[in-house]
Motif scaffolding. Structure first.
Motif, short mmCIF file in Angstrom:
data_model
loop_
_atom_site.label_atom_id
_atom_site.label_comp_id
_atom_site.label_asym_id
_atom_site.label_seq_id
_atom_site.Cartn_x
_atom_site.Cartn_y
_atom_site.Cartn_z
N GLU A 34 -3.08 10.69 -4.53
CA GLU A 34 -4.32 9.99 -4.21
C GLU A 34 -5.17 9.71 -5.45
O GLU A 34 -6.09 8.88 -5.39
CB GLU A 34 -5.15 10.80 -3.20
N ALA A 35 -4.88 10.38 -6.56
CA ALA A 35 -5.65 10.13 -7.79
C ALA A 35 -5.30 8.78 -8.40
O ALA A 35 -6.13 8.16 -9.06
CB ALA A 35 -5.40 11.24 -8.80
N PHE A 36 -4.06 8.30 -8.17
CA PHE A 36 -3.64 7.05 -8.78
C PHE A 36 -4.37 5.87 -8.14
O PHE A 36 -4.43 5.74 -6.91
CB PHE A 36 -2.13 6.85 -8.64
N MET A 37 -4.89 5.00 -9.00
CA MET A 37 -5.61 3.82 -8.54
C MET A 37 -5.05 2.58 -9.25
O MET A 37 -5.63 2.12 -10.24
CB MET A 37 -7.11 3.96 -8.79
N PRO A 38 -3.91 2.04 -8.79
CA PRO A 38 -3.42 0.79 -9.37
C PRO A 38 -4.50 -0.28 -9.28
O PRO A 38 -5.15 -0.44 -8.23
CB PRO A 38 -2.22 0.44 -8.49
N ALA A 39 -4.73 -0.99 -10.38
CA ALA A 39 -5.86 -1.92 -10.45
C ALA A 39 -5.43 -3.20 -11.14
O ALA A 39 -4.41 -3.27 -11.83
CB ALA A 39 -7.04 -1.27 -11.17
N TYR A 40 -6.26 -4.22 -10.98
CA TYR A 40 -6.04 -5.50 -11.62
C TYR A 40 -7.33 -5.92 -12.32
O TYR A 40 -8.43 -5.81 -11.74
CB TYR A 40 -5.64 -6.56 -10.60
N GLY A 41 -7.22 -6.35 -13.57
CA GLY A 41 -8.40 -6.78 -14.29
C GLY A 41 -8.02 -7.61 -15.50
O GLY A 41 -6.84 -7.76 -15.82
#
Length: 548
Positions: A307-314
């Motif tokens: 749950e710590a992983f936060m795949p993101a886009y930027g």
């Protein structure tokens, strides 16, 4: 100081702070309270004023990961200047090539001064040094305080030059308002508690994820900040998780490739203390589900949860973050029909279905951000509207007009929005057309790396112009020099044919660690193309296998 309605300067110059900058030095970490960073920056700003930095001027910088750089960043703002962040030297880049890049960028920027580390000073061409003051961060130290005149709300405060992974670096102009808005978006995204968090990073401060996502994020909200260096991470990837363990980091950010390297380097080793991570942003490139799973399993006994992983886009044009997996939720992976994706259609299928490809979701757009595609419901260019949008590219009105339209950014990224979540497929520059069909190079590279003795994240499929037709060349770093290169090349050709119906012309095997990369780890495809056949010594080629 004039009143500001954006809060950026109030955040960075707060009278009371409790956070500390823990900065890597040659043999260990130094420790510097944020209050001392501010005090030192005042003295440095006096020196910058004496060098001609005034409100409305621009200062070219190469932001390396040192406490001197952190102080100097604020000093430029206190003196009234806008910071222009030039790229660090890329891996494999010749000194002459980098010097030329500095000269070209400086000519476009017309800065009041150029600020670099002592170690980078020899890379500045003599002709450039004759045209403007070239100063080192350590030469700026003075006693005293300055009457601050930082950029105003709508003024340009930061020009973020791209890493140059696909072309000559371009400079995104960011206003004070855009930066302040983005920092508050990051706080909301991470649910950071002032004075109670610790952010750890090795990412280069010359990169948007490093400077905004970690350093300024920590500084603005009075978090402790553990600052390592890209060089240290490159030499010893295990140091990333070891630092987070030692300092009790609650937040970090990095690329998929870096996470793979750190996981592999850790092996079965044990961290000194349990991990406390609640936010682990993974971005800057396509996120691989296998990498997340391997990292979660490797560090599970040390307290890391999925749950710590936060795949993101930027991207830099948005200051930084555009979409992210919500805090506390497990990353989502979906199966899509690969043949349909190549045709631009989004067809969800079971992950284990024949012909399925698994894509990790980059999460929904952040609050206040709108993401759509050029062709609704299809795989096409991502279009973004965000309150932290850049005002354009410095000195490049044509590109600005092409990319920034009616408050919306044409990203140059290919992807789609499905069930409210953003799925990043790849850069438009990484898309090649073969026989009238679009081929995403990342799909083929990932499949080839999964088949055997090829280093993860160390392959690049490029199209090389030729007469009468162009050639498809695969550059890759083998796991071992003793491997059978002809066997690897034949296997890669088979995968490319089965996966996308394309024929490779050649496989070029490169020494470990010598594929051209940006400081944050992304392969520079345009430099791969440029070096092929022109300067194989620079590529460190160890074998070439023709497949025609």
């Amino acid at each position: 100081m004039a009143a500001r309605n954006d809060g950026l300067w109030d955040l960075l110059l707060r009278r009371e702070s409790h956070g500390t900058l823990h900065h890597w030095e040659e043999n260990g970490f130094g420790h510097l309270p944020w209050s001392e960073v501010v005090a030192d920056a005042h003295g440095m700003a006096l020196a910058l004023r004496a060098a001609g930095v005034r409100p409305g001027t621009r200062v070219a910088t190469v932001l390396t990961n040192s406490a001197h750089t952190v102080r100097g960043l604020l000093a430029i703002w206190l003196a009234g200047g806008a910071v222009a962040s030039f790229p660090l030297p890329a891996r494999g880049q010749a000194p002459e090539e980098y010097g030329h890049q500095l000269s070209v960028l400086s000519e476009r920027l017309d800065p009041a001064a150029l600020l670099v580390d002592e170690r980078l000073r020899p890379l500045v061409p003599e002709g450039l040094a004759a045209q403007l003051p070239v100063l080192t961060w350590t030469s700026l130290y003075r006693d005293g305080r300055i009457d601050p005149e930082p950029p105003g709300t709508e003024d340009t405060a930061f020009i973020q030059y791209s890493s140059g992974s696909t072309s000559l670096p371009k400079g995104c102009e960011l206003s004070v308002r855009a930066i302040s808005t983005q920092l508050h978006m990051l706080r909301q995204m991470s649910d950071g508690r002032p004075g109670q968090e610790t952010i750890a990073s090795w990412l280069p401060l010359s990169h948007d994820m490093g400077v905004f996502g970690t350093m300024l994020h920590a500084w603005a909200f009075d978090h402790d900040f553990v600052l390592s260096t890209p060089e240290r991470f490159g030499m010893a990837p295990r140091t990333w998780f070891r630092d987070m363990s030692e300092f009790g980091a609650t937040m970090t950010a990095g690329t998929n490739t870096a996470l793979h390297l750190a996981t592999r380097a850790q092996g079965r080793g044990v961290l000194p203390k349990p991990l406390r991570l609640k936010v682990f942003v993974v971005g800057a490139e396509r996120v691989d589900w296998g990498t997340l799973n391997a990292a979660a399993e490797t560090f599970r006994s040390s307290g890391l949860t999925p749950e710590a992983f936060m795949p993101a886009y930027g991207m830099a044009e948005a200051t930084l973050a555009i979409a992210s997996t919500p805090l506390g939720e497990r990353p989502s992976v979906r199966g899509f029909d690969e043949a349909a994706l190549l045709d631009g259609r989004v067809v969800e299928v079971p992950e284990d279905a024949p012909g399925a490809t698994r894509l990790v979701s980059n999460g929904p757009p952040l609050p206040g951000v709108l993401v759509r595609t050029d062709r609704p419901g299809q795989v096409s260019e991502l279009l973004v509207a965000t309150p932290s949008l850049a005002t354009g590219y410095h000195g490049d009105p044509q590109r600005t007009a092409e990319r920034f339209r009616d408050g919306e950014l044409r990203t140059g990224d290919v992807g789609f929005v499905h069930d409210g979540e953003v799925f990043f497929v790849g850069r438009a520059d990484d898309l090649i057309s073969v026989g009238g069909r679009n081929i995403y190079t990342g799909e083929i590279e990932s499949a080839i790396e999964d088949t055997g003795p090829v280093r993860k994240g160390c392959s690049a499929l490029v199209e090389v112009p030729g007469t009468p037709v162009s050639r498809l060349v695969l550059l890759l770093e083998p796991a071992r020099r003793s491997d059978d290169f002809h066997s690897i090349a034949d296997r890669a050709a088979r995968v490319a044919l089965e996966k996308a119906g394309i024929a490779l012309s050649e496989c070029v095997f490169v020494e470990r660690g010598h594929l051209p990369r940006t400081p944050s780890g992304k392969i520079q495809r345009f430099r791969c193309r440029n070096l092929l056949g022109r300067d194989e010594n620079r590529l460190k080629t160890i074998a070439r296998v023709w497949l025609d």
